[in-house]
Write a protein that holds these residues in place. Structure first.
Motif, PDB file in Angstrom:
ATOM      1  N   LEU A   1      -2.105  96.622  74.869  1.00 59.34           N
ATOM      2  CA  LEU A   1      -1.434  96.498  73.605  1.00 59.34           C
ATOM      3  C   LEU A   1      -1.103  94.958  73.118  1.00 59.34           C
ATOM      4  O   LEU A   1      -1.380  94.473  71.899  1.00 59.34           O
ATOM      5  N   LYS A   2      -0.777  94.112  74.281  1.00 58.16           N
ATOM      6  CA  LYS A   2      -0.307  92.955  73.925  1.00 58.16           C
ATOM      7  C   LYS A   2      -1.727  91.972  73.571  1.00 58.16           C
ATOM      8  O   LYS A   2      -1.663  91.117  72.708  1.00 58.16           O
ATOM      9  N   ALA A   3      -2.752  92.394  74.330  1.00 55.42           N
ATOM     10  CA  ALA A   3      -3.978  91.847  74.221  1.00 55.42           C
ATOM     11  C   ALA A   3      -4.452  92.073  72.644  1.00 55.42           C
ATOM     12  O   ALA A   3      -5.216  91.130  72.249  1.00 55.42           O
ATOM     13  N   ALA A   4      -4.367  93.313  72.665  1.00 53.19           N
ATOM     14  CA  ALA A   4      -4.716  93.817  71.269  1.00 53.19           C
ATOM     15  C   ALA A   4      -4.306  93.213  70.255  1.00 53.19           C
ATOM     16  O   ALA A   4      -4.761  92.837  69.136  1.00 53.19           O
ATOM     17  N   HIS A   5      -2.920  93.020  70.200  1.00 49.86           N
ATOM     18  CA  HIS A   5      -2.159  92.428  69.117  1.00 49.86           C
ATOM     19  C   HIS A   5      -2.662  90.987  68.855  1.00 49.86           C
ATOM     20  O   HIS A   5      -2.713  90.496  67.793  1.00 49.86           O
ATOM     21  N   ASP A   6      -3.201  90.055  69.946  1.00 54.88           N
ATOM     22  CA  ASP A   6      -3.651  88.990  69.660  1.00 54.88           C
ATOM     23  C   ASP A   6      -4.978  88.906  68.936  1.00 54.88           C
ATOM     24  O   ASP A   6      -5.103  88.201  68.014  1.00 54.88           O
TER      25      ASP A   6
ATOM     26  N   GLY B   1     -22.424  97.949  68.007  1.00 57.96           N
ATOM     27  CA  GLY B   1     -21.138  97.419  68.148  1.00 57.96           C
ATOM     28  C   GLY B   1     -19.757  98.011  68.328  1.00 57.96           C
ATOM     29  O   GLY B   1     -18.781  97.695  68.841  1.00 57.96           O
ATOM     30  N   VAL B   2     -19.903  99.378  68.064  1.00 58.36           N
ATOM     31  CA  VAL B   2     -18.890 100.071  68.247  1.00 58.36           C
ATOM     32  C   VAL B   2     -19.030 100.749  69.621  1.00 58.36           C
ATOM     33  O   VAL B   2     -19.858 101.311  70.051  1.00 58.36           O
ATOM     34  N   ASN B   3     -17.895 100.688  70.444  1.00 56.50           N
ATOM     35  CA  ASN B   3     -17.816 101.255  71.631  1.00 56.50           C
ATOM     36  C   ASN B   3     -17.198 102.709  71.643  1.00 56.50           C
ATOM     37  O   ASN B   3     -17.817 103.582  72.312  1.00 56.50           O
TER      38      ASN B   3
ATOM     39  N   GLU C   1      -8.187  96.975  74.648  1.00 59.30           N
ATOM     40  CA  GLU C   1      -7.839  95.994  73.414  1.00 59.30           C
ATOM     41  C   GLU C   1      -8.994  95.758  72.448  1.00 59.30           C
ATOM     42  O   GLU C   1      -8.926  95.677  71.304  1.00 59.30           O
ATOM     43  N   GLN C   2     -10.513  95.868  73.049  1.00 59.15           N
ATOM     44  CA  GLN C   2     -11.325  95.793  72.054  1.00 59.15           C
ATOM     45  C   GLN C   2     -11.590  96.758  71.410  1.00 59.15           C
ATOM     46  O   GLN C   2     -12.062  96.752  70.308  1.00 59.15           O
ATOM     47  N   ASP C   3     -11.403  97.970  71.775  1.00 58.02           N
ATOM     48  CA  ASP C   3     -11.626  99.305  71.211  1.00 58.02           C
ATOM     49  C   ASP C   3     -10.313  99.409  69.766  1.00 58.02           C
ATOM     50  O   ASP C   3     -10.798  99.806  68.853  1.00 58.02           O
ATOM     51  N   LEU C   4      -9.166  99.028  70.369  1.00 59.93           N
ATOM     52  CA  LEU C   4      -8.089  98.920  69.225  1.00 59.93           C
ATOM     53  C   LEU C   4      -8.394  97.916  68.062  1.00 59.93           C
ATOM     54  O   LEU C   4      -7.983  98.077  66.896  1.00 59.93           O
ATOM     55  N   LEU C   5      -9.057  96.854  68.283  1.00 58.56           N
ATOM     56  CA  LEU C   5      -9.578  95.744  67.428  1.00 58.56           C
ATOM     57  C   LEU C   5     -10.700  96.542  66.535  1.00 58.56           C
ATOM     58  O   LEU C   5     -10.592  96.491  65.398  1.00 58.56           O
TER      59      LEU C   5
ATOM     60  N   ASP D   1      -0.353 100.097  55.852  1.00 60.02           N
ATOM     61  CA  ASP D   1      -1.396 100.811  55.091  1.00 60.02           C
ATOM     62  C   ASP D   1      -2.082 101.807  56.154  1.00 60.02           C
ATOM     63  O   ASP D   1      -2.484 102.816  56.084  1.00 60.02           O
ATOM     64  N   VAL D   2      -2.180 101.164  57.378  1.00 54.86           N
ATOM     65  CA  VAL D   2      -2.914 101.683  58.558  1.00 54.86           C
ATOM     66  C   VAL D   2      -2.422 101.420  59.904  1.00 54.86           C
ATOM     67  O   VAL D   2      -1.879 100.119  60.278  1.00 54.86           O
ATOM     68  N   ILE D   3      -2.151 102.513  60.613  1.00 54.40           N
ATOM     69  CA  ILE D   3      -1.677 102.410  61.855  1.00 54.40           C
ATOM     70  C   ILE D   3      -2.650 102.619  62.955  1.00 54.40           C
ATOM     71  O   ILE D   3      -3.491 103.721  63.057  1.00 54.40           O
ATOM     72  N   VAL D   4      -2.654 101.751  63.912  1.00 53.23           N
ATOM     73  CA  VAL D   4      -3.823 101.983  65.031  1.00 53.23           C
ATOM     74  C   VAL D   4      -3.136 102.005  66.092  1.00 53.23           C
ATOM     75  O   VAL D   4      -2.054 101.740  66.683  1.00 53.23           O
ATOM     76  N   THR D   5      -3.874 102.998  67.086  1.00 55.64           N
ATOM     77  CA  THR D   5      -3.171 103.521  68.217  1.00 55.64           C
ATOM     78  C   THR D   5      -4.209 104.119  69.014  1.00 55.64           C
ATOM     79  O   THR D   5      -5.557 104.571  68.631  1.00 55.64           O
ATOM     80  N   ASP D   6      -4.245 104.425  70.270  1.00 54.98           N
ATOM     81  CA  ASP D   6      -5.186 105.402  70.988  1.00 54.98           C
ATOM     82  C   ASP D   6      -5.070 106.709  70.872  1.00 54.98           C
ATOM     83  O   ASP D   6      -4.080 107.335  70.190  1.00 54.98           O
TER      84      ASP D   6
END
Length: 366
Positions: A207-212, A134-136, A166-170, A240-245
Motif C-alpha cells: 500500500l505504501k509503495a502503491a501510494h507513491d 499491460g494489464v496484469n 503495488e503495480q496492480d493497485l496503480l 470519486d474513485v476508491i482503489v483497493t484489492d
C-alpha cells in the motif's frame, strides 16, 4: 433514401448489447422484462439475447418494445451459480454465458450483460476477450452511493481477484479514473487508496509503495490523488474513485449491502410499532420514497469488468426487471463513450506495467 448525418432526421445507428438471458436467480422472464424497459426508454439500443430459442422467443413476443430490436441467439446450456469457473472454462462452450461473451468478441455487440456466476463470467471473459496489453489483473468496479453531486463513487476491485500488489493497485487507479470519466462524466476524478488510516506511515508495504506510484502517475493521467482514505470515506464527497484489492473491496461491498437491508428492515419495523408511528409513516411517505430510491441497490446495479478487450457488465444475480434495466443503461452509456478503447489507450500510455511471466500465462491458459 438514406439520411445524411447533417440532416435533422438523422438517426444514429443502434448500440447492440449482448445479454445472457439465463444467468439470473429470477430466470429469463426478469431479464426480458428488464431489456424491454430499456428498449421502451431508448430507441438507439438493440439486443442479442442468448439462451434456449423456444423459451426466449415466447417471452420476447409478449414485449412490444422489443419488436424488431432483439435477435435471439440459441444456446442450450446454462451456467449455474454453483459451478466452478474452471469447469465452465472447459465445458461451457454451449452455454448462454459463453455465447453472450462471444458476440462481443466477434464484434457483433459492444457490451455484454449477465446476471450469472461472477467467477465463471470473469474466467470466460478473460479467456475469450483477453486482457488489455499491460494489464496484469482485471478488476471489477462498482458504483457506490455517495455525497458527491452525481450521487456515486467508483470502487475497485470488488472481487475479481483477492490479491493485488503495488503495480496492480496503480493499474486499478488508471482504470478507475477512466471509468469515472466515461461512466460518471468526471473529467478530472479524485482517486483515494483505501487503508486503515490516512497517515502515510500506516498500512502494508504494498500500500505504501502503491501510494507513491499513484501519486507519481497522477499529473500525467489527468486525475488528482488525495492519498490514503479510510472506510468511512467510501461514501463521502472526498473522493470519486476508491482503489483497493478484491478481498477488501468485496467484504466492504457485502457489508454495505447487508447494512442497507438491515436499516431498511428496522425502519419498516419502527413505523409499524404503534398507531402514532403508522401516522408518522404516512406523513413521511414522500421523504421515505426519496430515501428508498436513493439507496435502492437495483438502481446502481452493474459491476463493470475492467482491463479486458471488451466491456462486460455483471448484474446482480437476484436482479429483477428494474435491476436488469439499470445494468443495460450503464452498458449503453459505456458503449456510447467508447470506454473500452479509451481505457486500453490510457493503460498503454501509462508507464510500462509488469507483464505476466510464462508461469502465469500457463496457469491462466492465455
Amino acid at each position: 433514401m438514406p439520411s445524411h448525418p447533417d440532416q435533422a432526421d438523422y438517426t444514429p445507428p443502434r448500440t447492440v448489447i449482448s445479454v445472457d438471458a439465463m444467468g439470473g436467480d429470477r430466470g429469463p422472464a426478469a431479464v426480458v422484462a428488464g431489456i424491454s424497459r430499456s428498449a421502451a426508454k431508448n430507441p438507439n439500443i438493440g439486443f442479442i439475447l442468448h439462451g434456449p430459442e423456444d423459451t426466449l422467443n415466447k417471452l420476447v413476443a409478449k414485449r412490444k418494445p422489443l419488436n424488431g430490436r432483439c435477435e435471439v441467439r440459441h444456446a442450450e446450456g446454462i451456467v449455474t451459480m454453483g459451478e466452478k469457473p474452471s469447469h465452465v472454462m472447459r465445458h461451457g462452450k454451449g452455454t448462454s454465458m459463453w455465447s453472450a461473451i462471444e458476440s462481443v468478441r466477434n464484434g457483433e455487440a459492444t457490451v455484454c450483460v449477465s446476471c450469472g456466476n461472477t467467477g465463471a463470467l470473469m474466467a470466460l471473459s478473460m479467456v475469450r476477450l483477453r486482457k488489455v496489453p499491460g494489464v496484469n489483473r482485471p478488476a471489477i468496479a462498482c458504483l457506490w452511493p455517495s455525497r458527491n453531486p452525481n450521487g456515486f463513487n467508483v470502487m475497485l476491485d470488488v472481487g475479481a481477484d483477492i490479491r493485488a500488489d503495488e503495480q496492480d493497485l496503480l493499474q486499478f487507479a488508471l482504470m478507475g479514473a477512466s471509468y469515472a470519466r466515461n461512466g460518471l462524466r468526471l473529467p478530472h476524478p479524485r482517486i483515494g487508496l483505501l487503508n486503515v488510516g490516512t497517515e502515510e506511515h500506516k498500512g502494508r508495504a504494498e500500500l505504501k509503495a502503491a501510494h507513491d506510484l499513484i501519486a507519481e502517475a497522477a499529473p500525467a493521467n489527468d486525475f488528482d490523488f488525495v492519498g490514503f482514505v479510510e472506510g468511512g470515506d467510501i461514501p463521502s464527497s472526498k473522493v470519486d474513485v476508491i482503489v483497493t484489492d478484491g478481498f477488501t473491496g468485496n467484504v466492504a461491498l457485502k457489508t454495505a449491502e447487508g447494512t442497507a437491508k438491515l436499516i431498511s428492515d428496522l425502519l419498516k419495523s419502527a413505523f409499524k410499532y404503534s398507531p402514532l408511528s403508522r401516522i408518522a409513516a404516512v406523513l413521511a411517505f414522500t421523504s421515505l420514497q426519496r430515501l428508498s430510491k436513493r439507496i435502492d441497490p437495483r438502481r446502481v446495479n452493474g459491476g463493470v469488468f475492467l482491463g479486458l478487450n471488451g466491456t462486460v457488465v455483471k448484474s446482480h444475480g437476484s436482479a429483477d426487471a428494474t435491476g436488469v434495466s439499470a445494468a443495460v443503461k450503464l452498458a449503453f452509456q459505456l458503449a456510447q463513450s467508447g470506454f473500452s478503447e479509451r481505457l486500453a489507450a490510457r493503460v498503454a500510455s501509462a508507464q510500462p506495467a509488469r507483464q505476466d511471466t510464462p508461469h502465469d500465462e500457463a496457469k491462466s491458459g492465455n
